[in-house]
Design a protein around this motif. Structure first.
Motif, PDB file in Angstrom:
ATOM      1  N   GLY A  96      14.789  37.666  -0.879  1.00  0.00           N
ATOM      2  CA  GLY A  96      14.287  38.221  -3.026  1.00  0.00           C
ATOM      3  C   GLY A  96      16.067  38.909  -3.166  1.00  0.00           C
ATOM      4  N   ALA A  97      17.211  38.458  -2.309  1.00  0.00           N
ATOM      5  CA  ALA A  97      18.043  39.898  -2.963  1.00  0.00           C
ATOM      6  C   ALA A  97      19.383  38.502  -3.190  1.00  0.00           C
ATOM      7  CB  ALA A  97      18.452  40.147  -1.205  1.00  0.00           C
ATOM      8  N   GLU A  98      20.323  38.690  -3.780  1.00  0.00           N
ATOM      9  CA  GLU A  98      20.877  37.931  -4.691  1.00  0.00           C
ATOM     10  C   GLU A  98      22.162  38.049  -3.906  1.00  0.00           C
ATOM     11  OE1 GLU A  98      22.484  36.731  -9.466  1.00  0.00           O
ATOM     12  OE2 GLU A  98      23.376  38.963  -8.725  1.00  0.00           O
ATOM     13  N   ARG A  99      22.579  36.820  -3.378  1.00  0.00           N
ATOM     14  CA  ARG A  99      23.546  36.933  -2.558  1.00  0.00           C
ATOM     15  C   ARG A  99      25.259  35.944  -3.660  1.00  0.00           C
ATOM     16  NH1 ARG A  99      22.107  34.883   3.238  1.00  0.00           N
ATOM     17  NH2 ARG A  99      21.353  36.848   3.640  1.00  0.00           N
ATOM     18  N   TYR A 100      26.780  36.607  -3.165  1.00  0.00           N
ATOM     19  CA  TYR A 100      27.494  36.296  -3.338  1.00  0.00           C
ATOM     20  C   TYR A 100      28.543  35.283  -2.765  1.00  0.00           C
ATOM     21  CZ  TYR A 100      29.228  40.747  -3.064  1.00  0.00           C
ATOM     22  OH  TYR A 100      29.173  42.181  -2.508  1.00  0.00           O
ATOM     23  N   GLY A 101      29.425  34.416  -2.832  1.00  0.00           N
ATOM     24  CA  GLY A 101      30.801  34.147  -1.771  1.00  0.00           C
ATOM     25  C   GLY A 101      31.293  32.776  -2.900  1.00  0.00           C
ATOM     26  N   GLU A 102      31.140  32.063  -1.746  1.00  0.00           N
ATOM     27  CA  GLU A 102      32.803  31.322  -2.297  1.00  0.00           C
ATOM     28  C   GLU A 102      32.239  30.224  -1.752  1.00  0.00           C
ATOM     29  OE1 GLU A 102      37.141  32.455  -2.982  1.00  0.00           O
ATOM     30  OE2 GLU A 102      36.746  31.386  -0.852  1.00  0.00           O
ATOM     31  N   LEU A 103      32.224  28.545  -2.717  1.00  0.00           N
ATOM     32  CA  LEU A 103      32.465  27.804  -2.048  1.00  0.00           C
ATOM     33  C   LEU A 103      33.807  27.170  -2.066  1.00  0.00           C
ATOM     34  CD1 LEU A 103      29.228  25.743  -3.830  1.00  0.00           C
ATOM     35  CD2 LEU A 103      29.363  26.247  -1.578  1.00  0.00           C
ATOM     36  N   THR A 104      33.717  26.138  -1.080  1.00  0.00           N
ATOM     37  CA  THR A 104      34.854  25.294  -0.702  1.00  0.00           C
ATOM     38  C   THR A 104      34.582  23.853  -0.085  1.00  0.00           C
ATOM     39  OG1 THR A 104      35.846  27.151   1.024  1.00  0.00           O
ATOM     40  CG2 THR A 104      37.010  25.205   0.863  1.00  0.00           C
ATOM     41  N   ALA A 105      35.520  23.641  -1.608  1.00  0.00           N
ATOM     42  CA  ALA A 105      35.992  21.548  -1.456  1.00  0.00           C
ATOM     43  C   ALA A 105      36.557  20.982  -1.181  1.00  0.00           C
ATOM     44  CB  ALA A 105      35.059  21.504  -2.724  1.00  0.00           C
ATOM     45  N   ASP A 106      36.384  19.781   0.143  1.00  0.00           N
ATOM     46  CA  ASP A 106      38.029  19.242   1.015  1.00  0.00           C
ATOM     47  C   ASP A 106      37.043  17.802   0.317  1.00  0.00           C
ATOM     48  OD1 ASP A 106      39.589  21.295   1.899  1.00  0.00           O
ATOM     49  OD2 ASP A 106      38.048  21.635   2.693  1.00  0.00           O
TER      50      ASP A 106
END
Length: 211
Positions: A96-106
């Protein structure tokens, strides 16, 4: 590499085994962002299994924080640029917590001319706890009446238990119904549970937050 060759098949199987065992969330998507393959770590971030992620839009699973980032990447892919692309994202964790981060696409493909797939990796940067609403306050008498009703008492029984008249019980019920926009007593009890006033999973019924 010719994947039909026996040696190529062996290496492909080894690569898939490593893909599944890596603790970093990874997915392979088509150029439009639809998931073709996901490892268990990526599926765990979505609270599901790898097979159930197939065909899902990765940018619906992980919401971009800036739309302009996605537009720039789409334009670059259209022009067949092969840089590494990064998107800041948010998503809801299984708890239920909101996470944040980064997507890296190659972009990856066997030839420059071939339309690339996207090797997508997720980096978790932090987490925000879900907002928990404080249950509305009720008076001790309202609390007593609510627990009696939730336990199946009639108005007359509630009056005897509380020492009020039937009209007195109805007065408190009308006040609660007005505050919570309940149209009948069944709905009133249901709203008491939904609002967190009555404790879920407890018998006999108990009020969590009386004044």
């Amino acid at each position: 590499m010719d994947w039909a060759h026996p040696e190529a098949v062996v290496w492909r199987n080894r690569a898939l085994m490593v893909f599944d065992r890596v603790s970093v969330p990874i997915a392979v998507c088509d150029v439009y962002g639809a998931v073709l393959l996901a490892n268990p770590a990526m599926a765990a971030e979505c609270g599901t299994t790898p097979g159930r992620l197939r065909g899902r839009d990765v940018l619906e699973l992980f919401r971009p924080q800036e739309a302009t980032q996605v537009e720039r990447i789409a334009e670059a892919l259209r022009l067949r640029h092969r840089s590494r692309y990064q998107v800041s994202v948010r998503w809801q964790a299984p708890g239920g917590a909101e996470r944040y981060g980064e997507l890296t696409a190659d972009p990856v493909s066997d030839t420059v001319e071939e339309t690339p797939a996207l090797l997508v990796m997720l980096r978790v940067l932090g987490e925000r706890e879900p907002h928990r609403r404080t249950p509305p306050k009720v008076t001790p008498m309202e609390a007593h009446i609510l627990t009696l009703l939730a336990g199946g008492a009639t108005t007359a029984q509630a009056a005897r238990e509380t020492g009020l008249t039937v009209d007195g019980v109805n007065y408190h019920l009308r006040r609660l119904s007005t505050r919570w926009h309940a149209t009948n007593r069944t709905e009133l009890v249901a709203r008491a549970y939904a609002l967190g006033v009555l404790a879920a999973g407890v018998w006999p019924p108990t009020v969590r937050n009386a004044e």
